[in-house]
Design an enzyme around this catalytic site. Structure first.
Site, PDB file in Angstrom:
ATOM      1  N   SER A 129      47.841  11.544 -45.932  1.00  0.00           N
ATOM      2  CA  SER A 129      47.633  11.927 -47.330  1.00  0.00           C
ATOM      3  C   SER A 129      47.989  10.746 -48.222  1.00  0.00           C
ATOM      4  O   SER A 129      49.069  10.166 -48.108  1.00  0.00           O
ATOM      5  CB  SER A 129      48.519  13.130 -47.667  1.00  0.00           C
ATOM      6  OG  SER A 129      48.456  13.405 -49.043  1.00  0.00           O
TER       7      SER A 129
ATOM      8  N   CYS B  68      55.652  17.161 -40.811  1.00  0.00           N
ATOM      9  CA  CYS B  68      55.371  16.404 -42.033  1.00  0.00           C
ATOM     10  C   CYS B  68      56.328  15.208 -42.030  1.00  0.00           C
ATOM     11  O   CYS B  68      57.545  15.383 -42.051  1.00  0.00           O
ATOM     12  CB  CYS B  68      55.609  17.325 -43.230  1.00  0.00           C
ATOM     13  SG  CYS B  68      55.473  16.493 -44.804  1.00  0.00           S
TER      14      CYS B  68
ATOM     15  N   SER C 174      45.403  13.015 -52.836  1.00  0.00           N
ATOM     16  CA  SER C 174      46.054  13.783 -53.897  1.00  0.00           C
ATOM     17  C   SER C 174      45.322  13.504 -55.196  1.00  0.00           C
ATOM     18  O   SER C 174      45.567  12.496 -55.847  1.00  0.00           O
ATOM     19  CB  SER C 174      47.515  13.363 -54.015  1.00  0.00           C
ATOM     20  OG  SER C 174      48.133  13.532 -52.770  1.00  0.00           O
ATOM     21  N   LEU C 175      44.426  14.388 -55.538  1.00  0.00           N
ATOM     22  CA  LEU C 175      43.557  14.124 -56.694  1.00  0.00           C
ATOM     23  C   LEU C 175      44.204  14.652 -57.983  1.00  0.00           C
ATOM     24  O   LEU C 175      44.421  13.899 -58.920  1.00  0.00           O
ATOM     25  CB  LEU C 175      42.189  14.776 -56.456  1.00  0.00           C
ATOM     26  CG  LEU C 175      41.101  14.420 -57.439  1.00  0.00           C
ATOM     27  CD1 LEU C 175      40.795  12.932 -57.405  1.00  0.00           C
ATOM     28  CD2 LEU C 175      39.823  15.220 -57.150  1.00  0.00           C
ATOM     29  N   HIS C 176      44.466  15.931 -58.028  1.00  0.00           N
ATOM     30  CA  HIS C 176      45.142  16.608 -59.155  1.00  0.00           C
ATOM     31  C   HIS C 176      44.381  16.605 -60.470  1.00  0.00           C
ATOM     32  O   HIS C 176      44.638  17.449 -61.318  1.00  0.00           O
ATOM     33  CB  HIS C 176      46.559  16.079 -59.363  1.00  0.00           C
ATOM     34  CG  HIS C 176      47.427  16.233 -58.156  1.00  0.00           C
ATOM     35  ND1 HIS C 176      47.590  17.435 -57.511  1.00  0.00           N
ATOM     36  CD2 HIS C 176      48.149  15.334 -57.436  1.00  0.00           C
ATOM     37  CE1 HIS C 176      48.386  17.275 -56.468  1.00  0.00           C
ATOM     38  NE2 HIS C 176      48.735  16.010 -56.386  1.00  0.00           N
TER      39      HIS C 176
ATOM     40  N   CYS D  48      54.284   9.437 -59.746  1.00  0.00           N
ATOM     41  CA  CYS D  48      53.727  10.758 -60.055  1.00  0.00           C
ATOM     42  C   CYS D  48      54.805  11.586 -60.774  1.00  0.00           C
ATOM     43  O   CYS D  48      55.906  11.758 -60.238  1.00  0.00           O
ATOM     44  CB  CYS D  48      53.309  11.470 -58.770  1.00  0.00           C
ATOM     45  SG  CYS D  48      52.162  10.510 -57.781  1.00  0.00           S
TER      46      CYS D  48
ATOM     47  N   GLU E  10      63.320  12.241 -45.070  1.00  0.00           N
ATOM     48  CA  GLU E  10      63.228  13.627 -44.629  1.00  0.00           C
ATOM     49  C   GLU E  10      61.951  13.892 -43.848  1.00  0.00           C
ATOM     50  O   GLU E  10      60.906  13.313 -44.123  1.00  0.00           O
ATOM     51  CB  GLU E  10      63.320  14.542 -45.855  1.00  0.00           C
ATOM     52  CG  GLU E  10      64.732  14.503 -46.406  1.00  0.00           C
ATOM     53  CD  GLU E  10      64.899  15.154 -47.766  1.00  0.00           C
ATOM     54  OE1 GLU E  10      66.053  15.425 -48.116  1.00  0.00           O
ATOM     55  OE2 GLU E  10      63.908  15.388 -48.461  1.00  0.00           O
TER      56      GLU E  10
ATOM     57  N   ASN F  72      55.598  23.098 -56.795  1.00  0.00           N
ATOM     58  CA  ASN F  72      57.010  23.324 -56.530  1.00  0.00           C
ATOM     59  C   ASN F  72      57.804  22.602 -57.610  1.00  0.00           C
ATOM     60  O   ASN F  72      57.878  21.372 -57.599  1.00  0.00           O
ATOM     61  CB  ASN F  72      57.385  22.756 -55.154  1.00  0.00           C
ATOM     62  CG  ASN F  72      56.494  23.361 -54.085  1.00  0.00           C
ATOM     63  OD1 ASN F  72      56.432  24.569 -53.934  1.00  0.00           O
ATOM     64  ND2 ASN F  72      55.764  22.508 -53.379  1.00  0.00           N
TER      65      ASN F  72
ATOM     66  N   CYS G  48      56.257  20.449 -50.542  1.00  0.00           N
ATOM     67  CA  CYS G  48      55.637  19.232 -51.077  1.00  0.00           C
ATOM     68  C   CYS G  48      56.298  18.809 -52.369  1.00  0.00           C
ATOM     69  O   CYS G  48      56.471  19.619 -53.277  1.00  0.00           O
ATOM     70  CB  CYS G  48      54.174  19.480 -51.438  1.00  0.00           C
ATOM     71  SG  CYS G  48      53.085  19.534 -50.063  1.00  0.00           S
TER      72      CYS G  48
ATOM     73  N   CYS H 105      56.565  14.687 -58.913  1.00  0.00           N
ATOM     74  CA  CYS H 105      57.089  14.562 -57.549  1.00  0.00           C
ATOM     75  C   CYS H 105      58.538  14.085 -57.534  1.00  0.00           C
ATOM     76  O   CYS H 105      58.881  13.104 -58.193  1.00  0.00           O
ATOM     77  CB  CYS H 105      56.213  13.598 -56.754  1.00  0.00           C
ATOM     78  SG  CYS H 105      56.785  13.364 -55.067  1.00  0.00           S
TER      79      CYS H 105
ATOM     80  N   GLY I 141      57.051   8.897 -49.579  1.00  0.00           N
ATOM     81  CA  GLY I 141      56.390   7.597 -49.580  1.00  0.00           C
ATOM     82  C   GLY I 141      54.873   7.661 -49.622  1.00  0.00           C
ATOM     83  O   GLY I 141      54.271   8.723 -49.466  1.00  0.00           O
ATOM     84  N   GLU I 142      54.290   6.494 -49.846  1.00  0.00           N
ATOM     85  CA  GLU I 142      52.831   6.379 -49.877  1.00  0.00           C
ATOM     86  C   GLU I 142      52.407   5.630 -48.605  1.00  0.00           C
ATOM     87  O   GLU I 142      52.617   4.416 -48.494  1.00  0.00           O
ATOM     88  CB  GLU I 142      52.413   5.607 -51.144  1.00  0.00           C
ATOM     89  CG  GLU I 142      50.966   5.167 -51.188  1.00  0.00           C
ATOM     90  CD  GLU I 142      49.954   6.264 -50.832  1.00  0.00           C
ATOM     91  OE1 GLU I 142      50.004   7.358 -51.409  1.00  0.00           O
ATOM     92  OE2 GLU I 142      49.118   6.010 -49.944  1.00  0.00           O
TER      93      GLU I 142
ATOM     94  N   CYS J  77      59.734   6.030 -52.998  1.00  0.00           N
ATOM     95  CA  CYS J  77      58.306   5.779 -53.237  1.00  0.00           C
ATOM     96  C   CYS J  77      58.165   4.908 -54.477  1.00  0.00           C
ATOM     97  O   CYS J  77      58.919   5.061 -55.440  1.00  0.00           O
ATOM     98  CB  CYS J  77      57.580   7.109 -53.452  1.00  0.00           C
ATOM     99  SG  CYS J  77      55.773   6.940 -53.500  1.00  0.00           S
TER     100      CYS J  77
HETATM  101  N1  SAH Z   1      52.062   9.718 -51.320  1.00  0.00           N
HETATM  102  C1  SAH Z   1      51.223  10.578 -50.575  1.00  0.00           C
HETATM  103  C2  SAH Z   1      51.956  11.526 -49.647  1.00  0.00           C
HETATM  104  C3  SAH Z   1      53.201  12.204 -50.151  1.00  0.00           C
HETATM  105  S1  SAH Z   1      53.062  13.544 -51.287  1.00  0.00           S
HETATM  106  C4  SAH Z   1      50.303  11.354 -51.507  1.00  0.00           C
HETATM  107  O1  SAH Z   1      50.431  11.201 -52.723  1.00  0.00           O
HETATM  108  O2  SAH Z   1      49.413  12.048 -51.037  1.00  0.00           O
HETATM  109  C5  SAH Z   1      52.367  14.869 -50.391  1.00  0.00           C
HETATM  110  C6  SAH Z   1      51.604  15.861 -51.277  1.00  0.00           C
HETATM  111  O3  SAH Z   1      52.496  16.638 -52.100  1.00  0.00           O
HETATM  112  C7  SAH Z   1      50.640  15.181 -52.232  1.00  0.00           C
HETATM  113  O4  SAH Z   1      49.422  15.858 -52.282  1.00  0.00           O
HETATM  114  C8  SAH Z   1      51.365  15.332 -53.572  1.00  0.00           C
HETATM  115  O5  SAH Z   1      50.491  15.229 -54.649  1.00  0.00           O
HETATM  116  C9  SAH Z   1      51.994  16.692 -53.425  1.00  0.00           C
HETATM  117  N2  SAH Z   1      53.097  16.950 -54.351  1.00  0.00           N
HETATM  118  C10 SAH Z   1      53.972  16.068 -54.868  1.00  0.00           C
HETATM  119  N3  SAH Z   1      54.866  16.694 -55.673  1.00  0.00           N
HETATM  120  C11 SAH Z   1      54.549  18.016 -55.650  1.00  0.00           C
HETATM  121  C12 SAH Z   1      55.122  19.190 -56.246  1.00  0.00           C
HETATM  122  N4  SAH Z   1      56.199  19.109 -57.015  1.00  0.00           N
HETATM  123  N5  SAH Z   1      54.544  20.382 -55.979  1.00  0.00           N
HETATM  124  C13 SAH Z   1      53.471  20.478 -55.161  1.00  0.00           C
HETATM  125  N6  SAH Z   1      52.893  19.400 -54.559  1.00  0.00           N
HETATM  126  C14 SAH Z   1      53.427  18.197 -54.814  1.00  0.00           C
END
Ligand code: SAH
Length: 346
Positions: free
Chosen positions: A197, A107, A220-222, A118, A94, A296, A339, A121, A165-166, A114
């Site tokens: 990212s 995007c 993507s730290l979180h 996570c 997508e 989301n 995202c 995701c 994907g990463e 992937c």
């Molecule tokens: N693999 C890469 C790029 C894809 S994810 C990465 O991890 O950065 C793109 C962004 O969306 C990342 O910051 C990820 O942490 C965030 N993301 C993934 N699932 C999400 C969700 N359910 N709600 C909000 N952000 C999310």
């Protein structure tokens, strides 16, 4: 009969020139073919009108031109467009086009599915099927540039590698695609308008710095607490925050580019004072800013975004500590294009 033709779009300019030379044809013909493929985006040798019939037959004998097709398109009430992109082997990824008043951002996806896990995701549930080729990444950008011109009367302004994907686990092809996106014989876009990212793979972050890339980096730290991060991004047990921060310092030392941390705040996960303190400490190690992103929700998930109050307390604490921070509302939620929602839900 098995198809033995090679996809000409995986060849470099030099390789196409060498192909012509090996058939006793001047190499500039290779240059012309390269421009047809990349600058003009032609997907049929017979449309390459400055080639002789003989040369077109030669190319048709050895090569095919694989390309993507937009299989399906959904438009959100906020203008966001989600594309289901069919690859030559029928896999679907997508790509999302996100318009704002000043910009249109594409995007793009870098892998089918992937391999990372996570827990928040939707793409993680798909598992990794294969890497995208450079041309499949490039094609997504070209397709969305056309859509941007058609629907918003302007070219794409930005590209983010935040689709499926990463990107750092498909490094070679992502870099080749960016080369084409920035090449004057490709889309001629400035690398400063591109953001990659990553979930944070220290070795590859250092490699990017060594390769002197010119695009921006988001991580993507979180969570800035190892035990919390491992719970929501289990692969992080192999990539400790210590190593991540060292690799980011290295990145900054060589690129002088500030890093953006993407961060979602979930109830009961990273909503405590110590989470905020850990984030502040982490950010102070490296020139950086924080993008708080809206969560989301995905299917079957028990995770819930923290309250406005908690988000406010993050914003306040970060600002007081002189860390730049924004809270980003999602786009395209009604069509599952936001995202982490990209999982072929059409
Ligand atoms: N693999 C890469 C790029 C894809 S994810 C990465 O991890 O950065 C793109 C962004 O969306 C990342 O910051 C990820 O942490 C965030 N993301 C993934 N699932 C999400 C969700 N359910 N709600 C909000 N952000 C999310």
């Amino acid at each position: 009969m098995k198809n033995t033709k090679k996809d000409i779009r995986v060849l470099s300019r030099k390789e196409i020139q060498d192909f012509f030379l090996s058939h006793n044809i001047p190499s500039f013909k290779g240059n012309q073919v390269y421009q047809w493929l990349w600058k003009k985006g032609v997907h049929d040798f017979d449309l390459m009108t400055n080639l002789s019939l003989e040369h077109r037959i030669l190319l048709n004998t050895y090569f095919e031109i694989n390309h993507i097709n937009i299989d399906f398109q959904q438009r959100s009430t906020d203008g966001t467009i989600k594309n289901a992109v069919k690859l030559h082997d029928q896999f679907i990824v997508e790509s999302v086009l996100i318009p704002t008043s000043k910009r249109t951002t594409a995007c793009v996806s870098s892998q089918v599915g992937c391999s990372l896990d996570c827990v928040f995701c939707a793409t993680a549930a798909l598992k990794r099927m294969r890497n995208l080729n450079a041309d499949e990444i490039y094609d997504q950008v070209v397709a969305m540039d056309k859509q941007s011109k058609l629907y918003f009367k302007r070219s794409l302004s930005n590209i983010v590698f935040m689709g499926m994907g990463e990107p750092l686990l498909n490094y070679k092809n992502v870099l080749l695609a960016i080369d084409k996106i920035t090449d004057p014989d490709g889309l001629a876009m400035s690398p400063r308008r591109i953001t990659l990212s990553t979930s944070g793979i220290p070795k590859m972050i250092k490699k990017m710095a060594d390769d002197k890339v010119k695009f921006d980096l988001a991580v993507s730290l979180h969570s800035a607490r190892q035990e919390v991060r491992e719970k929501i991004m289990p692969f992080a047990n192999k990539f400790p925050l210590n190593d991540l921060s060292k690799s980011l310092a290295y990145w900054y030392q060589y690129t002088k580019k500030q890093i953006t941390f993407e961060y979602v705040i979930w109830e009961g996960v990273n909503d405590k004072k110590e989470d905020i303190q850990a984030l502040i400490k982490f950010c102070h190690q490296i020139p950086s800013k924080v993008n708080l992103i809206q969560y989301n929700p995905i299917d079957n998930s028990l995770m819930k975004e923290a309250s406005e109050e908690i988000i406010e307390s993050y914003l306040k604490a970060l600002t007081q500590s002189k860390i730049k921070v924004t809270y980003r509302r999602s786009r395209g939620e009604d069509i599952a294009a936001a995202c982490g929602q990209l999982a072929n839900k059409l």
